[in-house]
Design a protein around this motif. Structure first.
Motif, mmCIF file in Angstrom:
data_model
loop_
_atom_site.group_PDB
_atom_site.id
_atom_site.type_symbol
_atom_site.label_atom_id
_atom_site.label_comp_id
_atom_site.label_asym_id
_atom_site.label_seq_id
_atom_site.Cartn_x
_atom_site.Cartn_y
_atom_site.Cartn_z
ATOM 1 N N LEU A 1 0.890 -1.438 -0.065
ATOM 2 C CA LEU A 1 0.178 -0.127 -0.183
ATOM 3 C C LEU A 1 0.969 1.598 -0.266
ATOM 4 C CD1 LEU A 1 -2.572 1.287 0.403
ATOM 5 C CD2 LEU A 1 -2.919 0.948 2.652
ATOM 6 N N HIS A 2 1.416 1.310 0.659
ATOM 7 C CA HIS A 2 2.698 2.445 0.817
ATOM 8 C C HIS A 2 3.128 2.985 -0.532
ATOM 9 C CE1 HIS A 2 2.613 1.340 5.790
ATOM 10 N NE2 HIS A 2 1.328 2.067 5.142
ATOM 11 N N ARG A 3 3.684 1.773 -0.852
ATOM 12 C CA ARG A 3 4.937 1.838 -1.855
ATOM 13 C C ARG A 3 4.226 2.242 -3.281
ATOM 14 N NH1 ARG A 3 8.138 -3.616 -4.519
ATOM 15 N NH2 ARG A 3 6.278 -3.925 -5.486
ATOM 16 N N SER A 4 2.376 1.803 -3.136
ATOM 17 C CA SER A 4 1.929 1.853 -4.269
ATOM 18 C C SER A 4 2.023 3.199 -4.450
ATOM 19 C CB SER A 4 1.137 0.613 -4.475
ATOM 20 O OG SER A 4 1.692 -1.005 -4.600
ATOM 21 N N ILE A 5 1.153 3.597 -3.709
ATOM 22 C CA ILE A 5 0.114 4.824 -3.683
ATOM 23 C C ILE A 5 0.809 5.820 -2.450
ATOM 24 C CG2 ILE A 5 -1.840 5.558 -3.908
ATOM 25 C CD1 ILE A 5 -3.300 2.673 -3.447
ATOM 26 N N ASN A 6 1.400 6.486 -3.565
ATOM 27 C CA ASN A 6 1.836 7.600 -2.728
ATOM 28 C C ASN A 6 2.306 9.125 -3.170
ATOM 29 O OD1 ASN A 6 4.627 6.960 -4.259
ATOM 30 N ND2 ASN A 6 4.329 5.386 -3.163
ATOM 31 N N THR A 7 2.621 9.717 -3.074
ATOM 32 C CA THR A 7 3.184 11.416 -3.876
ATOM 33 C C THR A 7 3.999 11.189 -5.305
ATOM 34 O OG1 THR A 7 4.806 12.301 -2.281
ATOM 35 C CG2 THR A 7 2.326 12.840 -1.690
ATOM 36 N N LYS A 8 4.449 10.231 -5.295
ATOM 37 C CA LYS A 8 5.043 10.213 -6.690
ATOM 38 C C LYS A 8 4.720 8.884 -7.736
ATOM 39 C CE LYS A 8 9.909 9.989 -4.649
ATOM 40 N NZ LYS A 8 10.946 8.532 -4.411
ATOM 41 N N THR A 9 3.613 7.999 -7.042
ATOM 42 C CA THR A 9 2.564 7.986 -8.121
ATOM 43 C C THR A 9 1.075 8.165 -8.554
ATOM 44 O OG1 THR A 9 2.058 6.249 -6.264
ATOM 45 C CG2 THR A 9 4.027 5.617 -7.806
ATOM 46 N N THR A 10 0.955 9.014 -7.351
ATOM 47 C CA THR A 10 -0.410 9.670 -7.856
ATOM 48 C C THR A 10 -0.913 10.865 -7.019
ATOM 49 O OG1 THR A 10 -3.154 9.740 -6.722
ATOM 50 C CG2 THR A 10 -1.711 8.773 -5.670
ATOM 51 N N ALA A 11 -1.247 11.791 -8.193
ATOM 52 C CA ALA A 11 -2.011 13.388 -7.688
ATOM 53 C C ALA A 11 -3.056 13.578 -7.071
ATOM 54 C CB ALA A 11 -1.778 14.379 -8.967
ATOM 55 N N THR A 12 -4.161 12.016 -6.774
ATOM 56 C CA THR A 12 -4.743 12.221 -5.767
ATOM 57 C C THR A 12 -4.042 12.586 -4.626
ATOM 58 O OG1 THR A 12 -6.040 11.006 -7.837
ATOM 59 C CG2 THR A 12 -6.503 11.133 -5.662
ATOM 60 N N ARG A 13 -5.177 13.538 -3.971
ATOM 61 C CA ARG A 13 -4.671 12.834 -2.321
ATOM 62 C C ARG A 13 -6.080 12.632 -1.266
ATOM 63 N NH1 ARG A 13 -0.986 13.343 -4.915
ATOM 64 N NH2 ARG A 13 1.250 14.374 -4.260
ATOM 65 N N LEU A 14 -5.610 11.718 -0.109
ATOM 66 C CA LEU A 14 -6.404 11.747 0.665
ATOM 67 C C LEU A 14 -6.402 12.417 2.361
ATOM 68 C CD1 LEU A 14 -9.552 10.586 1.799
ATOM 69 C CD2 LEU A 14 -7.928 8.381 1.611
ATOM 70 N N ALA A 15 -7.197 13.372 2.573
ATOM 71 C CA ALA A 15 -6.410 15.031 3.970
ATOM 72 C C ALA A 15 -6.874 14.357 5.008
ATOM 73 C CB ALA A 15 -6.583 15.528 3.672
ATOM 74 N N GLY B 1 1.744 13.636 5.076
ATOM 75 C CA GLY B 1 3.364 13.011 5.046
ATOM 76 C C GLY B 1 3.021 12.121 3.091
ATOM 77 N N ALA B 2 3.932 11.447 2.775
ATOM 78 C CA ALA B 2 4.112 10.511 1.321
ATOM 79 C C ALA B 2 3.192 9.195 1.054
ATOM 80 C CB ALA B 2 5.117 10.550 1.273
ATOM 81 N N SER B 3 2.720 8.548 1.703
ATOM 82 C CA SER B 3 2.034 7.300 1.584
ATOM 83 C C SER B 3 0.921 7.048 1.793
ATOM 84 C CB SER B 3 3.274 6.577 2.079
ATOM 85 O OG SER B 3 4.250 6.604 1.533
ATOM 86 N N LEU B 4 0.321 7.214 1.291
ATOM 87 C CA LEU B 4 -1.496 6.102 1.811
ATOM 88 C C LEU B 4 -1.582 5.261 2.420
ATOM 89 C CD1 LEU B 4 -4.726 6.366 1.777
ATOM 90 C CD2 LEU B 4 -4.772 5.156 -0.261
ATOM 91 N N LEU B 5 -2.142 5.775 3.762
ATOM 92 C CA LEU B 5 -2.057 4.882 4.698
ATOM 93 C C LEU B 5 -3.312 4.372 5.089
ATOM 94 C CD1 LEU B 5 -0.329 6.673 7.353
ATOM 95 C CD2 LEU B 5 0.690 5.839 5.757
ATOM 96 N N PRO C 1 -11.009 1.339 6.374
ATOM 97 C CA PRO C 1 -10.435 2.149 5.935
ATOM 98 C C PRO C 1 -9.980 3.696 6.226
ATOM 99 C CG PRO C 1 -10.997 1.707 3.419
ATOM 100 C CD PRO C 1 -11.814 0.885 5.089
ATOM 101 N N GLU C 2 -11.552 3.713 7.017
ATOM 102 C CA GLU C 2 -11.957 5.436 7.013
ATOM 103 C C GLU C 2 -11.248 6.379 7.661
ATOM 104 O OE1 GLU C 2 -13.908 3.334 10.788
ATOM 105 O OE2 GLU C 2 -13.812 2.765 8.901
ATOM 106 N N PHE C 3 -10.172 5.607 8.636
ATOM 107 C CA PHE C 3 -9.099 6.721 8.925
ATOM 108 C C PHE C 3 -8.003 6.968 7.571
ATOM 109 C CE2 PHE C 3 -11.518 5.301 12.835
ATOM 110 C CZ PHE C 3 -11.288 6.570 13.451
ATOM 111 N N GLY C 4 -7.992 6.120 6.837
ATOM 112 C CA GLY C 4 -7.083 6.536 5.494
ATOM 113 C C GLY C 4 -6.812 7.913 4.686
ATOM 114 N N PHE C 5 -4.994 8.346 5.534
ATOM 115 C CA PHE C 5 -4.618 9.777 4.988
ATOM 116 C C PHE C 5 -3.400 9.552 4.392
ATOM 117 C CE2 PHE C 5 -3.473 8.818 9.132
ATOM 118 C CZ PHE C 5 -2.375 9.117 9.098
ATOM 119 N N PHE C 6 -2.898 10.532 3.568
ATOM 120 C CA PHE C 6 -1.538 10.436 3.223
ATOM 121 C C PHE C 6 -0.607 11.023 4.093
ATOM 122 C CE2 PHE C 6 -3.121 9.774 -1.327
ATOM 123 C CZ PHE C 6 -2.910 9.461 -1.539
ATOM 124 N N GLY C 7 0.214 9.993 4.664
ATOM 125 C CA GLY C 7 0.858 9.978 6.074
ATOM 126 C C GLY C 7 2.276 9.621 6.195
#
Length: 327
Positions: A142-156, A216-220, A241-247
């Motif tokens: 999850l962290h390696r595949s979906i992060n600020t380098k691999t997607t422009a989408t953000r989940l705050a 942060g950089a990775s989707l958690l 995963p309702e607490f999910g965010f980039f961290g």
């Protein structure tokens, strides 16, 4: 907003309105699928199939006195949208069948009558390495595949982070938080006072809390612990995963390892978990250990208690270990 209830005719009418039942399909049974805390969740059965519906409301379902962001299942849907682009992640999570944005309801695939991993908290239940590996590999991928380098989408997901921040980094250390820990385990209240009065400890925890609130950089997943892991007939699955965010990935792995420690798993297993993760993704072990400590402190001293089989002495040992990491 429609407030769903466990009443068959009303539920059937709602599902028909949403097009989530076929024209001649009838609800034959309604079940509560697990011991979830956050949301109103039901398993709906018809003659030929079953599915899950989940509604989020402006409070925590298990603790109605605790306010919570009522749109949180919509953030969960955003998480599924991101992971759905990656086969190795999508296959380990429920498929989204429908979204009711107005009423904050998801219709999800029913993963079956498997059990979550809360049994680990019971005495002498040890996790085999064969089961540990998919648990750790999921979050590493999850962290390696979906992060600020691999997607422009953000989940705050800031409202959910604010809620979690309060219960992890603030609430357990308030002088008057309304929680008598002696109702959890006699003697624990006095133990907790020592940590509430430790200014050096609270300063470090406050700094880690600021880091948690920073993007942060990775989707958690955001709440990656035994209650979010399922053992099913089709293998390991991940839910809620309702607490999910980039961290920071270290927060996620810290939480996971803290729960393995509170479940009295062996140190060898915990070191193996770190090793499996680092085979796939980088990890700041020191930061990870700090988040391990924070999660142990908040779970033993805070509101979100676990069904731990640990006695007072065992809990004190974990608390002292967490304290030594942070101070």
């Amino acid at each position: 907003m429609i407030i769903l209830k466990s009443e068959k005719s009303a539920l059937q009418a709602y599902l028909k309105t949403k097009g989530w039942l076929k024209p001649n399909e009838i609800v034959t049974a309604i079940e509560v699928p697990g011991k979830g805390n956050m949301n109103f969740t039901l398993r709906i059965k018809t003659r030929n199939r079953s599915f899950i519906i989940k509604q989020s409301r402006g409070y925590v379902e298990k603790y109605p006195q605790v306010p919570a962001p009522e749109e949180r299942v919509l953030r969960e849907a955003e998480f599924y949208n991101l992971t759905g682009l990656h086969d190795h992640l999508r296959k380990q999570m429920p498929e989204v069948y429908g979204i009711d944005i107005e009423n904050h309801v998801l219709q999800l695939e029913d993963l079956g009558t498997g059990t979550d991993y809360s049994f680990l908290y019971e005495k002498n239940n040890f996790l085999a390495e064969t089961e540990l590996r998919p648990i750790i590999e999921f979050t590493a991928y999850l962290h390696r595949s979906i992060n600020t380098k691999t997607t422009a989408t953000r989940l705050a997901n800031r409202p959910m982070r604010q809620l979690n921040h309060e219960h992890i980094f603030v609430y357990p250390y308030l002088e008057e938080n309304g929680l008598n820990l002696d109702t959890v385990l006699m003697g624990l209240h006095e133990v907790g006072q020592r940590f509430k009065n430790d200014l050096a400890l609270k300063k470090v925890i406050a700094e880690l809390g600021k880091r948690y609130l920073s993007d942060g950089a990775s989707l958690l997943h955001g709440d990656y612990f035994p209650g979010s892991w399922l053992r099913t007939d089709h293998g390991f699955k991940v839910i809620d995963p309702e607490f999910g965010f980039f961290g920071d990935p270290e927060f996620e792995i810290g939480v996971t390892l803290a729960h393995l420690k509170m479940a009295a798993q062996t140190n060898d297993l915990i070191q193996k978990a770190i090793s499996i993760y680092k085979e796939i993704a980088p990890l700041d072990v020191i930061l990870c250990e700090q988040f391990i400590a924070v999660e142990i402190l908040r779970r033993i001293l805070g509101l979100a208690q676990l069904p731990l089989a640990l006695n007072l002495e065992e809990r004190m040992k974990l608390l002292e270990e967490a304290h030594s990491i942070l101070v």
